[in-house]
Motif scaffolding. Structure first.
Motif, short mmCIF file in Angstrom:
data_model
loop_
_atom_site.label_atom_id
_atom_site.label_comp_id
_atom_site.label_asym_id
_atom_site.label_seq_id
_atom_site.Cartn_x
_atom_site.Cartn_y
_atom_site.Cartn_z
N GLY A 1 0.82 -1.20 0.00
CA GLY A 1 0.00 0.00 0.00
C GLY A 1 0.86 1.26 0.00
N LEU A 2 1.95 1.20 0.76
CA LEU A 2 2.84 2.36 0.83
C LEU A 2 3.48 2.63 -0.53
CD1 LEU A 2 4.65 1.96 4.26
CD2 LEU A 2 2.79 3.48 3.63
N MET A 3 3.79 1.55 -1.25
CA MET A 3 4.37 1.72 -2.59
C MET A 3 3.43 2.54 -3.46
SD MET A 3 6.89 -0.99 -3.79
CE MET A 3 7.74 -2.25 -2.91
N ILE A 4 2.11 2.21 -3.35
CA ILE A 4 1.12 2.93 -4.13
C ILE A 4 1.02 4.37 -3.64
CG2 ILE A 4 -1.34 3.02 -4.72
CD1 ILE A 4 -1.25 -0.10 -4.31
N LEU A 5 1.06 4.51 -2.30
CA LEU A 5 0.92 5.83 -1.71
C LEU A 5 2.09 6.74 -2.10
CD1 LEU A 5 -1.43 6.64 0.04
CD2 LEU A 5 0.00 6.33 2.05
N THR A 6 3.29 6.17 -2.20
CA THR A 6 4.45 7.01 -2.53
C THR A 6 4.31 7.57 -3.94
OG1 THR A 6 5.60 4.93 -2.90
CG2 THR A 6 6.25 6.20 -0.98
N ARG A 7 3.50 6.91 -4.79
CA ARG A 7 3.26 7.47 -6.12
C ARG A 7 2.56 8.81 -6.01
NH1 ARG A 7 1.09 2.58 -9.85
NH2 ARG A 7 2.79 1.17 -9.33
N ILE A 8 1.68 8.89 -5.00
CA ILE A 8 0.96 10.16 -4.82
C ILE A 8 1.93 11.24 -4.32
CG2 ILE A 8 -0.98 11.25 -3.64
CD1 ILE A 8 -2.18 8.40 -3.42
N PHE A 9 2.96 10.81 -3.63
CA PHE A 9 3.97 11.76 -3.16
C PHE A 9 5.01 12.03 -4.25
CE2 PHE A 9 2.92 9.85 1.08
CZ PHE A 9 2.35 10.98 1.59
N ALA A 10 4.88 11.32 -5.37
CA ALA A 10 5.98 11.31 -6.34
C ALA A 10 6.40 12.72 -6.74
CB ALA A 10 5.59 10.51 -7.56
N ARG A 11 5.41 13.64 -6.90
CA ARG A 11 5.74 14.98 -7.38
C ARG A 11 6.57 15.71 -6.33
NH1 ARG A 11 2.36 19.85 -9.84
NH2 ARG A 11 3.97 20.46 -11.32
N GLY A 12 6.16 15.57 -5.06
CA GLY A 12 6.92 16.20 -3.98
C GLY A 12 8.34 15.64 -3.90
N LEU A 13 8.43 14.32 -4.08
CA LEU A 13 9.76 13.69 -4.02
C LEU A 13 10.61 14.15 -5.20
CD1 LEU A 13 8.68 10.08 -2.92
CD2 LEU A 13 9.53 11.93 -1.49
N ALA A 14 9.96 14.30 -6.38
CA ALA A 14 10.69 14.78 -7.56
C ALA A 14 11.16 16.21 -7.34
CB ALA A 14 9.79 14.69 -8.79
N LEU A 15 10.31 17.03 -6.69
CA LEU A 15 10.72 18.41 -6.38
C LEU A 15 11.98 18.40 -5.51
CD1 LEU A 15 10.18 21.54 -6.12
CD2 LEU A 15 9.19 20.93 -3.91
N LEU A 16 11.98 17.53 -4.52
CA LEU A 16 13.16 17.45 -3.64
C LEU A 16 14.41 17.18 -4.45
CD1 LEU A 16 11.72 15.38 -0.64
CD2 LEU A 16 12.41 17.78 -0.62
N ARG A 17 14.30 16.21 -5.36
CA ARG A 17 15.45 15.87 -6.20
C ARG A 17 15.82 17.08 -7.07
NH1 ARG A 17 18.36 12.64 -7.28
NH2 ARG A 17 17.77 11.40 -9.09
N ALA A 18 14.81 17.80 -7.59
CA ALA A 18 15.09 18.93 -8.48
C ALA A 18 15.84 20.04 -7.74
CB ALA A 18 13.78 19.47 -9.05
N ILE A 19 15.48 20.25 -6.47
CA ILE A 19 16.15 21.35 -5.77
C ILE A 19 17.42 20.88 -5.06
CG2 ILE A 19 14.00 22.64 -5.51
CD1 ILE A 19 14.13 21.98 -2.50
N GLY A 20 17.84 19.64 -5.35
CA GLY A 20 19.17 19.24 -4.94
C GLY A 20 19.26 18.16 -3.88
N ALA A 21 18.13 17.51 -3.56
CA ALA A 21 18.20 16.41 -2.59
C ALA A 21 18.66 15.15 -3.31
CB ALA A 21 16.84 16.18 -1.96
N GLY A 22 19.59 14.41 -2.68
CA GLY A 22 20.08 13.18 -3.29
C GLY A 22 19.04 12.07 -3.20
N ARG A 23 19.28 11.00 -3.96
CA ARG A 23 18.37 9.84 -3.89
C ARG A 23 18.31 9.29 -2.48
NH1 ARG A 23 17.24 7.79 -9.10
NH2 ARG A 23 18.80 8.43 -10.60
#
Lengths: 159, 439, 238
Positions: free
Chosen positions: B331-353
């Motif tokens: 379920g969390l795997m599915i839920l993280t998809r909903i967070f995907a944009r926020g997580l992508a933003l983090l990566r865009a502004i310089g957060a590492g994997r």
């Protein structure tokens, strides 16, 4: 007849070193003391609990104080306790056995406890045990039975 | 003390237990330290938790319930085992006519109604006269008063069972009685016993016979708290039998009994003073016309059987816990998809994997930890609840507590699932950055 | 690794851009952007405009290292980000780049300050305090000082974009890359944001590149690049 008596006398004189043995290795008798169905469950740890039936057929009281294996390991007499739902065995330094009385060493009741076994006991093994009764000694063969066993495989026979 | 194993064996039990918990938690804790090293994802994790608070609450609830089932099961089993053993503690050795040890134990120790054959006067006399017997008390059950068992015995047994009386005096005549701690009858009250028990009890069978309550026993945590104890002479008299003493003895009660006037008793409680005594007596009175058994041994056998069942149930509970957790991680795997944009933003502004990994893992870890702690508490509450029900139904005082075993079970579960939580975290770092950023 | 920064008279620092032979292709090999040469001096501001599908955003993503070009060089100062690993490009963005998006991309569950100081959660511990202080100072400067702790879902569009600007500025970037920063705002909010953005290169020597359709923003920047079909077709100075 005379010869037989002589043999019997010699045998008696030789006890306890050569106690009478029924050949099946599960009955030992000397001076009216009789031990049958000595057995112990197979073990994986260093501890074994040995069970048997003892009858004092002599006309004198004896006191069981413990036992020793052929290789010098001491076995102590222990009684089962069940305090607060925890199984334990308490050491009994001695157990008097009046003339004509019997004593049953049974699982979760009474046993001879051998500690410090070097190798685990497996089914089919035999342990030679020397029981100490007051100033008498009685040699018994202890059969190793199934780990979850509840009795000697010959129990129920009459000897 | 030379090998580590000896060192371990030499530690106090509480240190061993606590160390085991730490060892079990260690894989999860080490994972946490490694994953979170150098990061401060707390605010983001709280944001994720708030974002789907309802779904998160459901996940935490599922983990908690599955953990609670495991905890409640083991805590309850132990409570029942300890409670039933404590209730039988006063019963050293029981002698009875040959039959079922279990039936007799339930009848004589737990006062469950049962019809059993009687020991004869000769047998009782032999036991009472045995030099190794310090104390032999008849236990004559069978009568009731408003559902409370009325048991005939001796004053000595009352004191042996419950110690000094809570109030009033010990019975001194055949028509006096001492009530168990929780019997709803007042001192000074008079009652007439019924023969038998339940709907079949014959209320009028003992018409005219009556006992007066003179005292009350202290609580014992056993069914005896709801029993009324009377002199065994009273029971015999109520049944129209000789009362254990020659008519010339007058109104005296208690041992010694006169074998010629002893009508029989279903059971005798025996104890010896010598350490070896009870064991010798058990062998001595195990014979064709009598049986002798330790209730402790019978209980231990029953509990041994229960332990096998408990282990099977514990295994099922663990499997359930793991399955629930695996579904939640899915379920969390599915839920993280909903967070995907926020997580992508983090990566865009310089957060590492590794940071994205840490955020998602911390999020899962928080749900797991919260669920487990709540589960531990719920399990404890459930065990207390079940204990009350069992105590109310059986009068065996069951006190279920959460012990190290349960804490260790939860610690192992937490570690295992924290490791499993690495999977959705890893999946979150493998997502296409630009696609997620634009979605 | 750390690029040489150009230091102006006031002590402000910036990074100049130098692009050569840049080709960006879609995963299926179709060419998206092709830029032969482009130089942007440190401290200057550039608007990129053009019809939709012209490759403006793709070029901007390549300049930020979010998209890896098929061929060519992208130098920021003396660092060629087209030769960096994914992790190194991410670190480059963390240390030198401020990104501003059309739809702000804020975390609704966090407060204004926590959004602006988002980078503090993954920055090295020694820089966290600095980041938060700078984010706070930028919120103050952008007129949001009193409401930094309010949750983002209570803010207007203009306020949100100013929080996003504070976020972009929290790491004291040498380069600011903005993708349609005013497109989601009403006119008044857009004008206010344009004032804020236009001041950035001037005061600290930062380099600003903004993809925009907004003539008001275009008018305030030093230079205008017009793109069509993946190429720069016009390069004019404002």
């Amino acid at each position: 007849m005379r010869q037989l008596s002589l043999i019997a006398a010699l045998l008696l004189a030789a006890t306890p070193l050569a106690a009478a043995d029924d050949g099946h290795h599960h009955l030992t008798e000397a001076d009216g003391l009789r031990v049958v169905h000595a057995w112990t469950p197979a073990t994986s740890g260093p501890e074994a609990l040995i069970y048997m039936e003892i009858e004092n057929g002599s006309d004198a009281a004896v006191t069981l104080t413990g036992a020793e294996t052929a290789d010098g390991q001491r076995a102590e007499l222990v009684g089962f306790t069940y305090t607060d739902g925890t199984e334990a065995w308490q050491v009994l330094p001695e157990m008097p056995l009046a003339a004509g009385q019997h004593l049953d060493l049974l699982p979760r009741t009474l046993a001879l406890r051998l500690t410090g076994l070097a190798t685990p006991l497996t089914k089919g093994d035999k342990i030679d045990l020397e029981l100490s009764f007051s100033d008498q000694h009685l040699y018994v063969h202890v059969a190793v039975e199934d780990a979850g066993g509840t009795g000697h495989s010959h129990a129920g026979h009459t000897h | 003390m030379d090998s580590p194993l000896d060192f371990w064996a030499g530690l106090p039990a509480v240190v061993q237990d606590a160390a085991t918990v730490v060892l079990l938690l260690l894989p999860g804790l080490v994972t946490g330290v490694l994953v979170l090293r150098g990061f401060a994802p707390g605010r983001l994790v709280r944001a994720m938790l708030r974002r789907f608070s309802v779904v998160n609450a459901v996940f935490v609830g599922l983990i908690a319930v599955s953990v609670a089932i495991g905890i409640g099961l083991t805590a309850q089993e132990r409570g029942l085992r300890q409670g039933s053993a404590r209730a039988a503690a006063a019963f050293d050795l029981i002698l009875a006519a040959p039959g079922s040890e279990i039936t007799l134990m339930f009848a004589a120790v737990y006062l469950q109604p049962s019809d059993v054959p009687l020991l004869t006067s000769a047998q009782y006399a032999e036991v009472a006269a045995d030099p190794d017997v310090a104390f032999a008390a008849p236990i004559a059950f069978g009568d009731t008063y408003l559902g409370a068992p009325v048991v005939g015995t001796t004053a000595e047994f009352v004191t042996h069972l419950a110690g000094p009386l809570l109030e009033g005096q010990m019975f001194t005549t055949a028509s006096e009685a001492v009530a168990g701690a929780f019997v709803p009858i007042a001192t000074g009250e008079t009652f007439s016993p019924a023969h038998g028990h339940g709907p079949a009890a014959e209320e009028d069978a003992h018409h005219g016979a009556a006992y007066t309550v003179t005292g009350r026993m202290a609580p014992t945590g056993s069914p005896w708290d709801r029993a009324i104890l009377v002199p065994v002479e009273g029971v015999w008299e109520v049944h129209g039998l000789a009362n254990g003493h020659a008519p010339s003895a007058g109104n005296r009660i208690g041992p010694p009994f006169d074998a010629a006037y002893f009508p029989g008793t279903p059971a005798i409680l025996v104890r010896a003073d010598a350490l070896w005594g009870n064991y010798a007596l058990q062998s001595r009175y195990t014979r064709a016309d009598m049986m002798a058994f330790f209730p402790g041994t019978v209980l231990a056998q029953l509990h041994g059987l229960m332990r096998d069942i408990r282990e099977a149930m514990s295994l099922m509970a663990v499997v359930t816990q793991v399955l629930v957790t695996v579904s939640i991680l899915a379920g969390l795997m599915i839920l993280t998809r909903i967070f995907a944009r926020g997580l992508a933003l983090l990566r865009a502004i310089g957060a590492g994997r590794r940071f994205v990994f840490a955020v998602v893992w911390s999020y899962s870890a928080t749900l797991i930890a919260a669920g487990s702690v709540i589960g531990l508490a719920l399990g404890w509450l459930a065990a207390i609840g079940f204990s009350r029900v069992i105590t109310a139904r059986t009068d065996v005082l069951v006190t279920a507590t959460v012990s190290w075993t349960e804490v260790q079970l939860v610690a192992g579960f937490v570690s295992l699932t924290l490791l499993l939580a690495l999977l959705p975290a890893l999946a979150a770092t493998r997502r296409p950055l630009l696609t997620d950023l634009r979605s | 690794m750390r690029p040489t920064r150009v230091r102006d008279a006031a002590g402000h620092t910036g990074l100049g851009l130098s692009v050569a032979g840049l080709e960006i292709r879609a995963p299926d090999g179709r060419p998206l952007v092709s830029v032969g040469a482009l130089l942007v001096p440190a401290g200057s501001s550039v608007a990129i405009r053009g019809p939709s599908g012209a490759g403006k955003s793709t070029l901007l993503h390549a300049l930020s290292g979010l998209v890896q070009p098929a061929t060519g060089r992208i130098f920021w100062g003396d660092t060629d980000i087209s030769r960096l690993s994914d992790a190194a490009r991410t670190r480059f963005r963390r240390d030198h780049v401020g990104l501003i998006f059309q739809d702000f991309l804020l975390f609704e569950e966090l407060g204004g300050l926590d959004n602006a100081a988002l980078a503090a959660s993954f920055a090295p511990a020694a820089r966290r305090m600095d980041l938060r202080q700078r984010a706070d100072a930028w919120l103050e400067r952008l007129g949001l000082g009193q409401i930094g702790l309010r949750r983002v879902d209570s803010f207007s569009g203009g306020e949100r974009q100013r929080i996003a600007v504070a976020r972009a500025m929290s790491n004291d970037p040498a380069v600011i890359l903005a993708d349609e920063p005013t497109a989601s705002l009403d006119r008044a909010s857009a004008n206010r944001l344009i004032d804020d953005l236009a001041a950035l290169p001037q005061e600290a020597g930062r380099t600003l590149i903004a993809v925009t359709h907004d003539p008001a923003l275009v008018a305030r920047l030093d230079r205008v690049l017009t793109m069509a079909e993946g190429r720069i077709v016009e390069d004019s100075h404002g």
